[in-house]
Write an enzyme that holds these catalytic residues in place. Structure first.
Site, short mmCIF file in Angstrom:
data_model
loop_
_atom_site.label_atom_id
_atom_site.label_comp_id
_atom_site.label_asym_id
_atom_site.label_seq_id
_atom_site.Cartn_x
_atom_site.Cartn_y
_atom_site.Cartn_z
N ALA A 184 0.84 -1.19 0.00
CA ALA A 184 0.00 0.00 0.00
C ALA A 184 0.88 1.24 0.00
CB ALA A 184 -0.91 0.00 1.22
N GLY A 186 0.59 5.54 0.58
CA GLY A 186 -0.16 6.74 0.94
C GLY A 186 0.83 7.82 1.33
N GLY A 197 4.47 7.09 3.07
CA GLY A 197 5.14 6.29 2.05
C GLY A 197 4.46 4.97 1.77
N CYS A 215 -7.98 0.14 2.64
CA CYS A 215 -7.88 1.16 1.60
C CYS A 215 -9.24 1.51 1.00
CB CYS A 215 -6.91 0.74 0.49
SG CYS A 215 -5.24 0.40 1.11
#
Length: 266
Positions: A184, A186, A197, A215
């Protein structure tokens, strides 16, 4: 200032509490903005924690009231914890900042990491992060014995996978042969310097994700290197490979904004 330095904040028994790591991010961010340090990547593990980006909906949070830390990054809710390698690249970007290009560089580095371990991963249009693709829809086993045409996750706005057992659990997406996210991403960019990160699932207990809508995505799940490869893989084994590919991508890529071509109006 040039170059890229890596700081390993803590793994395993020395895992770093989320708030402590967030404070360190802000300290390094301020130093990078002032050109008092070079671009820096913080690498670490966290103790189990849920964090929610700015777009997280109430309906995506844990149903049992488990605490969630609201943070100033993009994206929605996710989990961090043991077996997951977390990286916070704090990098000064030229203006105007191209956030999407920065995300794509992180994805590219992590795709290369997975490939080195023998796992093919990719991007999915409209969904950030790194993904293991599932089978075509017509070849997937139907959850709950239902036809995929009636998958309630897609047809019922009130359906909640968190209440419907393992048939719909994000951690079982591999068994259902669905798309599943292995890393993931972000981020936040403030004053031209990146924060937050990526989180790469190496060998975590992915059942932690079953308590949320990871998410905010209801029709896919989560994966890990260990589960996909069918063998033990450790964070300590993966960390130097991540460092090498991040260095290669971030130091050699042109961070200038992409040129976006537009079609002249008729």
């Amino acid at each position: 200032m040039s170059g890229l330095r890596f700081v390993r904040l803590g793994f395993g028994a020395d895992a770093v509490e989320y708030q402590e790591a967030w404070d360190e991010q802000r300290r390094v961010h301020a130093a990078r903005f002032a050109d008092e340090t070079e671009d820096t990547v913080l690498l670490l593990e966290h103790p189990p924690v849920y964090t929610a980006g700015r777009r997280t909906a109430d309906s995506e949070r844990p149903l049992d009231g488990t605490p969630v830390i609201d943070v100033d990054r993009g994206g929605k809710i996710t989990w961090h914890g043991p077996g997951q390698l977390v990286g916070y690249p704090i990098q000064k970007l030229p203006r105007p900042v191209d956030v999407v290009a920065h995300v794509r560089r992180l994805e590219e580095a992590l795709i290369r990491v997975c490939a080195e371990f023998g796992l093919d991963t990719t991007r999915i249009e409209g969904r950030s992060g790194v993904w293991v693709l599932g089978d075509p829809v017509e070849r997937r086993p139907a959850p709950g014995g239902l036809s995929l045409d009636f998958d309630p996750r897609l047809t019922d706005d009130e359906f909640d996978a968190r209440l419907n057992g393992p048939e719909y659990a994000p951690s079982n997406a591999g068994q259902r042969r669905e798309d599943r996210k292995i890393a993931a991403i972000g981020i936040r960019v403030a004053k031209g310097v990146t924060m937050h990160g990526f989180a790469l699932n190496v060998n975590p207990d992915n059942k932690w994700f079953d308590r949320i809508i990871p998410c905010g995505i209801r029709d896919a799940g989560v994966a890990s290197l260990a589960s996909e490869l069918g063998r033990d893989v450790t964070v300590e084994e993966v960390a130097p490979v991540v460092e090498r590919h991040l260095r290669d991508v971030l130091e050699h890529a042109d961070p200038a904004p992409r040129v976006i071509e537009t079609t002249p109006a008729a």
